[in-house]
Design a protein around this motif. Structure first.
Motif, PDB file in Angstrom:
ATOM      1  N   HIS A  41     -76.091 -14.775  24.139  1.00 30.78           N
ATOM      2  CA  HIS A  41     -74.770 -14.314  23.685  1.00 30.78           C
ATOM      3  C   HIS A  41     -74.899 -13.252  22.606  1.00 30.78           C
ATOM      4  CE1 HIS A  41     -74.689 -16.730  19.899  1.00 30.78           C
ATOM      5  NE2 HIS A  41     -75.306 -17.656  20.602  1.00 30.78           N
ATOM      6  N   LEU A  42     -73.905 -12.372  22.585  1.00 24.64           N
ATOM      7  CA  LEU A  42     -73.897 -11.228  21.687  1.00 24.64           C
ATOM      8  C   LEU A  42     -73.101 -11.469  20.407  1.00 24.64           C
ATOM      9  CD1 LEU A  42     -73.271  -8.499  24.418  1.00 24.64           C
ATOM     10  CD2 LEU A  42     -75.434  -8.983  23.259  1.00 24.64           C
ATOM     11  N   ASP A  43     -72.216 -12.466  20.394  1.00 26.34           N
ATOM     12  CA  ASP A  43     -71.374 -12.703  19.221  1.00 26.34           C
ATOM     13  C   ASP A  43     -72.105 -13.550  18.200  1.00 26.34           C
ATOM     14  OD1 ASP A  43     -71.214 -14.864  21.088  1.00 26.34           O
ATOM     15  OD2 ASP A  43     -69.441 -15.634  20.075  1.00 26.34           O
ATOM     16  N   VAL A  44     -71.635 -13.498  16.964  1.00 23.44           N
ATOM     17  CA  VAL A  44     -72.216 -14.269  15.863  1.00 23.44           C
ATOM     18  C   VAL A  44     -71.089 -14.885  15.036  1.00 23.44           C
ATOM     19  CG1 VAL A  44     -74.276 -12.815  15.710  1.00 23.44           C
ATOM     20  CG2 VAL A  44     -72.285 -12.268  14.291  1.00 23.44           C
ATOM     21  N   VAL A  45     -71.437 -15.864  14.215  1.00 24.62           N
ATOM     22  CA  VAL A  45     -70.468 -16.458  13.302  1.00 24.62           C
ATOM     23  C   VAL A  45     -70.345 -15.582  12.056  1.00 24.62           C
ATOM     24  CG1 VAL A  45     -70.886 -18.795  14.124  1.00 24.62           C
ATOM     25  CG2 VAL A  45     -72.222 -17.911  12.203  1.00 24.62           C
ATOM     26  N   PRO A  46     -69.272 -15.756  11.272  1.00 19.57           N
ATOM     27  CA  PRO A  46     -69.099 -14.913  10.078  1.00 19.57           C
ATOM     28  C   PRO A  46     -70.224 -15.096   9.061  1.00 19.57           C
ATOM     29  CG  PRO A  46     -67.036 -16.008  10.676  1.00 19.57           C
ATOM     30  CD  PRO A  46     -68.111 -16.625  11.521  1.00 19.57           C
ATOM     31  N   ALA A  47     -70.396 -14.083   8.222  1.00 22.20           N
ATOM     32  CA  ALA A  47     -71.374 -14.124   7.130  1.00 22.20           C
ATOM     33  C   ALA A  47     -70.799 -13.379   5.934  1.00 22.20           C
ATOM     34  CB  ALA A  47     -72.692 -13.490   7.572  1.00 22.20           C
ATOM     35  N   ASP A  48     -70.937 -13.975   4.744  1.00 23.78           N
ATOM     36  CA  ASP A  48     -70.451 -13.367   3.505  1.00 23.78           C
ATOM     37  C   ASP A  48     -71.616 -12.655   2.826  1.00 23.78           C
ATOM     38  OD1 ASP A  48     -69.456 -12.669   1.050  1.00 23.78           O
ATOM     39  OD2 ASP A  48     -68.813 -14.682   0.477  1.00 23.78           O
ATOM     40  N   PRO A  49     -71.603 -11.321   2.766  1.00 23.17           N
ATOM     41  CA  PRO A  49     -72.731 -10.593   2.167  1.00 23.17           C
ATOM     42  C   PRO A  49     -73.046 -11.027   0.738  1.00 23.17           C
ATOM     43  CG  PRO A  49     -71.276  -9.073   3.335  1.00 23.17           C
ATOM     44  CD  PRO A  49     -70.571 -10.407   3.305  1.00 23.17           C
ATOM     45  N   ALA A  50     -72.050 -11.495   0.003  1.00 21.69           N
ATOM     46  CA  ALA A  50     -72.280 -11.887  -1.390  1.00 21.69           C
ATOM     47  C   ALA A  50     -73.229 -13.073  -1.506  1.00 21.69           C
ATOM     48  CB  ALA A  50     -70.950 -12.216  -2.063  1.00 21.69           C
ATOM     49  N   GLU A  51     -73.372 -13.848  -0.454  1.00 24.75           N
ATOM     50  CA  GLU A  51     -74.213 -15.043  -0.494  1.00 24.75           C
ATOM     51  C   GLU A  51     -75.652 -14.773  -0.046  1.00 24.75           C
ATOM     52  OE1 GLU A  51     -72.078 -17.654   2.114  1.00 24.75           O
ATOM     53  OE2 GLU A  51     -70.845 -18.447   0.481  1.00 24.75           O
TER      54      GLU A  51
END
Length: 432
Positions: free
Chosen positions: A84-94
């Protein structure tokens, strides 16, 4: 073998895919984020000589790409390689590095999707390109599928394709995808886990209703408190242990490698970080993930809602439903939807080919079957009668808590693990 060029390009392909933000927020009606990544994959396949099929499934932007490499024996069932090509969200600050940088640092490829699962997509893409450029003819047709929306259950991805474009998978009898094929070190030896079963995905929605009132007054009908009590009971509840065949086989093999008594809970305790994953395969689970109530701090609301992520062992659906209703108690409204569990046996020519490919690159290693407590696109392909396995070959450092990297902060995969995976995948696909 043709794999040197595939090995050399897999990191660049994976890094490029990670830099394309394909975050899936779970709204099936929104414009998808996968199109750019799907177009990139299609371009790479076209460049190698394929004529890939691009399909937008269910909603604009939900890009999928399917390509077929003809094999020597048209009468032999085709093998599907899906990712699959999609991913879950990610917060760059973390994160230590930006999650969509695709940066290589300290021997690792970093970024959202490095593990789940653009690394495997890049491995499959690299091998597919190499086969086509070199004129390689495998023993059977190989169907490569790069899919949208897996992180939201595949409703506008694999599930949609199975319902609306099943001809893309014509003749496919077996499949490989996530989550398996990666190594764990037990008792100083390496074992590669092959997924042969999945729990049912069971999405539980709860609500409690009461009378709205001013927060300063006496109040005996507070839906927030009532739902909180029910959620707390559910959190404390422990479902019965049930050893399915793949779980029993894994525990027996792990106990042998660890040289300990074959007692399920004792074996799990000796697995280190892997215990979180394997422990979840011994019984059903129910984890509260969202709680929503109220509009203002001095108003008792009339309704409170919660979402619970449940994972149910094969064969346990009816018993689980009864148990949930009993634990929640009166006054709690519960609705649910689910995707089915599935299970296959750990045997046959395809499993034997996995073993030969792994041990050719890692002599002395062994394969162990296991049940995945999460969900993959295999749930959709099972509906076409396709026998599926989780086999994404990666040789990992013994101290890497790999399972924690799925959907985690600082997701990363060793560069040499991806290169190892390309070599194994090539050998496997030529032998399968």
């Amino acid at each position: 073998m043709t794999g040197d060029r595939a090995v050399h390009e897999v990191i660049a392909l994976a890094s490029a895919l990670i830099r394309i933000d394909t975050t899936n927020l779970g709204d099936p009606h929104s414009v998808g984020t996968e199109r750019t990544a799907a177009e990139y994959v299609a371009e790479q396949l076209t460049d190698a000589g394929y004529e890939p099929t691009y399909v937008e499934s269910g909603a604009p932007g939900r890009g999928n790409v399917v390509a077929r490499l003809p094999g020597a024996d048209p009468g032999k069932g085709a093998l599907l390689i899906h990712g699959h090509l999609d991913v879950v969200p990610a917060d760059p600050a973390e994160w230590t590095v930006h999650p969509f940088s695709g940066e290589v640092r300290d021997g690792y490829l970093w970024g959202r999707g490095a593990v789940d699962m653009k690394g495997m997509v890049a491995m499959a893409l690299a091998v597919a390109r190499q086969f086509r450029r070199d004129g390689t003819v495998p023993g059977r047709d190989l169907v490569f599928a790069f899919l949208a929306d897996e992180e939201a259950g595949g409703r506008v991805g694999s599930q949609w394709l199975v319902d609306h474009r099943p001809e893309l998978f014509e003749g496919v009898t077996e499949a490989i995808g996530e989550v398996g094929g990666y190594s764990v070190t037990l008792g100083g030896e390496r074992a590669y886990l092959v997924q042969v079963a999945e729990k049912m995905s069971f999405a539980l929605s709860l609500s409690a209703h009461g009378r709205a009132a001013h927060g300063s007054m006496l109040h005996e009908d507070n839906p927030v408190a009532r739902l909180a009590d029910a959620v707390a009971r559910l959190d404390r509840h422990r479902f019965p242990v049930l050893l399915t065949d793949p779980v029993r086989a894994f525990l027996t093999g792990a106990a042998d490698m660890l040289q300990i008594d074959d007692e399920p809970k004792a074996t799990v305790r000796h697995l280190g970080p892997l215990a979180r994953l394997i422990g979840a395969t011994l019984s059903d689970t129910a984890n509260v993930t969202m709680f929503n109530a109220g509009v203002k701090s001095n108003v008792v609301p009339s309704v409170a809602r919660a979402e619970v992520d449940c994972r149910v062992l094969p064969g346990r659906l009816k018993a689980f439903e009864r148990e949930i209703v009993e634990v929640l108690g009166p006054g709690i409204e519960a609705t649910w939807r689910h995707l089915p569990a599935w299970e296959t046996t750990f045997d046959g020519p395809l499993v034997e080919a996995m073993g030969r490919a792994v041990t050719a690159e890692d002599p002395g290693a062994r394969l162990l079957p296991y049940l995945l407590p999460a969900a993959t696109d295999a749930k959709a392909f099972q509906r076409l009668g396709i026998r599926t396995f989780g086999f994404t070959p990666l040789r990992l450092p013994p101290d890497l808590d790999f399972s924690a990297l799925f959907h985690g902060v600082d997701e990363r995969v060793p560069v040499d693990a991806l290169e190892f995976g390309v070599r194994v995948l090539e050998k496997f696909l030529l032998d399968a």
